[in-house]
Scaffold this active site. Sequence first.
Site, PDB file in Angstrom:
ATOM      1  N   GLY A   1       0.823  -1.211   0.000  1.00 54.58           N
ATOM      2  CA  GLY A   1       0.000   0.000   0.000  1.00 54.58           C
ATOM      3  C   GLY A   1       0.854   1.258   0.000  1.00 54.58           C
ATOM      4  N   SER A  41       1.435   3.378  -3.338  1.00 50.69           N
ATOM      5  CA  SER A  41       0.933   4.361  -4.305  1.00 50.69           C
ATOM      6  C   SER A  41      -0.470   4.825  -3.959  1.00 50.69           C
ATOM      7  CB  SER A  41       0.915   3.753  -5.710  1.00 50.69           C
ATOM      8  OG  SER A  41       2.222   3.529  -6.164  1.00 50.69           O
ATOM      9  N   GLU A  82      13.522  -3.854  -3.651  1.00 51.42           N
ATOM     10  CA  GLU A  82      12.723  -4.079  -4.843  1.00 51.42           C
ATOM     11  C   GLU A  82      13.556  -3.835  -6.097  1.00 51.42           C
ATOM     12  OE1 GLU A  82       9.349  -1.491  -5.239  1.00 51.42           O
ATOM     13  OE2 GLU A  82       8.310  -2.955  -6.477  1.00 51.42           O
TER      14      GLU A  82
END
Lengths: 384, 290
Positions: free
Chosen positions: A129, A131, A246
């Site tokens: 959660g 963006s 990431e």
Amino acid sequence: MDLTRTPEEEEFRAGLRTWLAKALPSLPPKPSPDDWPARRAYDLGWQRMLYDAGYAGLHWPLDAGGRGATPTQHLIFLEETEKAGAPYVGANFVGLLHAGPTIAAEGTPEQRARWLPPVLRGEEVWCQGFSEPDAGSDLAALRTRAWRDGDDYVVSGSKIWTSHAEVADWCELLVRTDPAAPKHRGISWLALRMDAPGVTVRPLRTLAGSTEFAEVFLDDVRVPVAHRVGAENDGWRVTMVTLSFERGTAFVGEVVACRRVLGELAREAHRNGRWDDPVLRRHLGRLNAEFRALWRLTQWNVSEAQSTGGVPGVGGSVFKLRYSHARQELYDAAAEVLGPDAADLGREWTLDRLSSLSYTIAAGTSQIQRNIVAERILGLPKGR
Amino acid sequence: MRFQLTEDQKALRDGVRGLLAGRFGRAALRAAVEAPGLDRTLWRELGAAGFFALRLPEAEGGVGLGLPEAVLAFEEAGRFLLPGPLVATHLAAGEVAGAATGETVVTAVHGGLVEWLTQADVVRGDTAGAEPLRSVDPLTPLHRVPGTAEPAPLVMLLTAAEQLGTAARTCELAVQHARTREQFGQPIGAFQAVKHLCAEMLVRVETARVAVYAAAVTADPLDIAAARLLADEAAVRGTRDCLQVHGGMGFTWESDVHLYLKRAWVRTQRGESVTESEERLARELLSGTG
């Protein structure tokens, strides 16, 4: 500079190959891409198999329940599982590559004990959660608010582009806990239960026709203060730790997959006669050079992470920029090979061509990545 | 696997960089452009420093290092735009008397061209019917030859290393300019259009770097073919983008950018053609070992 593997690394590879050859035939058939509950079950089942075989959380530290493997072993794992056609990380993506490593690095002992084992055992799915409709690339402009009320935060706002939201148990949620602070401060990182009252998930249909992600609406949702990872208002720093994971390691297995697809493209072109076109041949040859270099870049970045012993650096942005464009070029080449069949949505390469369009957008657009490279690596001034 | 420079390799790179900075800095480069000609004193100094004998076994009077070290040295040569038939002389060390020490300047037929033909002491390959060209690069005299020599992978690898050095240097020049040159009341590097040009230059440099270094480690002809394609791209597009960042100044003779660009163009002609490298890499896909 050394590209040879140590005897230990080769031994690890051999053991993994043997296990994959035995384990993969016992997998159930792949579910339809639109059947989210079945996809969840399939991905978690694969995670459980990895766990039982001792391959879960390979790159996680030992004290987080992982195997404490070296980055090179992790690379070998991703290479071999992809080559063997093993399932992709799928719905476990955020938990294994994102939330898990973040909690392992920043969480309290209680938080690590609560959240890490279920990820490794294939029992719980996480989503991201970050963006928001008005804060995508400008992530720090997020507006979802959290007020303190006793031992809880009360959260209101909405999130968007949330992959796996429909089937997730937990969400790594960024909220604004101090609206008066400058936008990069005043943010906190919370673990949100997706079945908490006030959470509504609305699937979004992508241009590929499937529902890969969703909008998440948060209406006075109560989140225990104990579910905050890191200090209050220190969420931006925690997030940067997450994002570097990431960008640093998320696409490793995919480079191997792209090299496989490139070989399939050449053989298909040879079969259907397109190979006789020298322009196409040269294009495929150049893509071979491209993906060979991307694989070397992966090995370089992994070796660098191994020697610094820490979180992957901004070199991940260099990789992400080059890779995301190369992947789109690969599937454009696939369309050249397919000819009229490139218009057929029933062809796997056509679907993959559509989904490749997201790579220059997701996890920070190419334009944002170029700003990161220019400002943080090259030291160019920030624009106004 | 430890795909990073060792401490010794970093020291070697820094040593070559130090030597070239002292001996062939910007002033020397510009002087050479005004009075082209092979600097034999510099050539012997390179020989004394082991540049040509780097891969020659110690028993034969060499330094006894390998291809990765040679690639690092040639990257520095490309960074400083060092002129002369460096690759041919390096590859002649141990085969042509005096090449290893820099006493003998050796050139060779590379593709359809010969560099420094009339200045060299020894020429390898068939130069019958060689015709002088008006070289696009003021620091590389060229002759065209009718035939072509069998392309040697090591020529392409060392050339790719030079391209890498040139690409890395022109990225730095572009960034320096973008940080200091002001327009519209701010450094032009604050504008995204300029910033993104620079970022793409770095991405090409870093991608070429790993391809060149990996090819030096494996010495595999396909890795070398891939490295040359990416290094050519990084150098040719990088120098052009560097010129663009410099604006009107970049289009003048006084700016150094054109020297990097012209050398990059000339180097793309060494070894097998770009088309042949691409075809070779395409054929490999069919073999299924990619």
